[in-house]
Design a protein around this motif. Structure first.
Motif, short mmCIF file in Angstrom:
data_model
loop_
_atom_site.label_atom_id
_atom_site.label_comp_id
_atom_site.label_asym_id
_atom_site.label_seq_id
_atom_site.Cartn_x
_atom_site.Cartn_y
_atom_site.Cartn_z
N THR A 11 2.57 -8.71 2.99
CA THR A 11 2.25 -9.45 4.20
C THR A 11 2.67 -8.64 5.43
O THR A 11 3.79 -8.18 5.51
N ASN A 45 -1.42 -1.09 -5.06
CA ASN A 45 -1.54 -2.54 -5.08
C ASN A 45 -1.05 -3.10 -3.74
O ASN A 45 0.10 -2.90 -3.36
N GLN A 60 -7.42 -9.46 3.66
CA GLN A 60 -8.25 -9.79 2.50
C GLN A 60 -7.84 -8.96 1.28
O GLN A 60 -7.79 -9.47 0.15
N LEU A 61 -7.53 -7.69 1.49
CA LEU A 61 -7.08 -6.85 0.38
C LEU A 61 -5.76 -7.34 -0.19
O LEU A 61 -5.57 -7.37 -1.42
N SER A 62 -4.84 -7.75 0.69
CA SER A 62 -3.53 -8.21 0.21
C SER A 62 -3.61 -9.56 -0.50
O SER A 62 -2.76 -9.88 -1.32
N LYS A 63 -4.65 -10.33 -0.22
CA LYS A 63 -4.87 -11.59 -0.92
C LYS A 63 -5.68 -11.41 -2.20
O LYS A 63 -5.87 -12.35 -2.96
N GLY A 64 -6.20 -10.21 -2.39
CA GLY A 64 -7.05 -9.95 -3.56
C GLY A 64 -8.46 -10.48 -3.40
O GLY A 64 -9.20 -10.59 -4.37
N ASN A 65 -8.86 -10.77 -2.17
CA ASN A 65 -10.20 -11.31 -1.89
C ASN A 65 -11.21 -10.18 -1.70
O ASN A 65 -11.73 -9.95 -0.61
N LYS A 105 -1.54 -6.43 -3.09
CA LYS A 105 -1.44 -7.87 -3.28
C LYS A 105 -0.07 -8.37 -2.90
O LYS A 105 0.96 -7.78 -3.25
N GLU A 106 -0.09 -9.47 -2.16
CA GLU A 106 1.10 -10.18 -1.70
C GLU A 106 1.93 -9.40 -0.69
O GLU A 106 3.04 -9.78 -0.37
#
Length: 179
Positions: A114, A109, A128-133, A111-112
């Protein structure tokens, strides 16, 4: 006889050494593959104290997607604010590459999480992956942005490579791969 063999070996080594002048000339001519390959394969990364040369090699490697040498380069960039920033940039790309690799192989995971943002494709994709986009498609992970679409997929060979395809207007613009 031993002296002759040592002398010949030294002469041969000197004739094949990649000099600072050649490295600078190739960098200015945008021969980034040569600068990265020859600069990283020489003793520059082990013993080099000239941070300007290390930044040229690191920048060339980043531009050619040769991310692995950046770890050795970044640890030696310490003397000025600018060199430390370059070292952080190279370390960021290396970490982003590793995390994207884990994401694709192990579904970790992101997400979030940074990290510093750069203009490199690894940073754009990582953000984009870390934002879930993203969405999972039949061909891999699909990322759509205002300026570019990305497709992340794994090769079938072993060890599997992570590919990042950049698409614009439905056409492949550039393909990157990382191991």
């Amino acid at each position: 006889m031993k002296i002759l063999v040592v002398w010949f070996g030294l002469l041969l080594t000197m004739s094949y050494a990649y000099t600072y002048k050649e490295l600078t000339r190739d960098y200015e001519a945008k021969n980034y593959d040569k600068v990265c390959n020859d600069g990283a394969s020489q003793s520059y990364l082990k013993n080099e104290k000239n941070e300007q040369i290390l930044v040229m090699i690191g920048d060339a490697c980043a531009k050619t997607d040769s991310i692995n040498p950046l770890g050795n380069i970044s640890k030696n960039l310490i003397s000025t604010k600018e060199y430390r920033e370059s070292g952080s940039y190279f370390a960021t790309l290396l970490l982003q590459k590793k995390l994207i690799y884990q994401f694709m192989h192990d579904a970790i995971n992101l997400k979030e999480l940074t990290l510093p943002r750069t203009d490199h494709v690894l940073s754009r994709v990582f953000e984009q992956l870390s934002k879930g986009n993203y969405k999972e498609g039949s061909n891999g992970i699909e990322i759509t942005t205002d300026t570019m679409d990305y497709l992340l997929w794994l090769s079938k060979d072993e060890p599997k490579k992570v590919y990042i395809d950049e698409h614009k207007d439905g056409k492949l613009v550039q393909r990157h791969w990382y191991l």
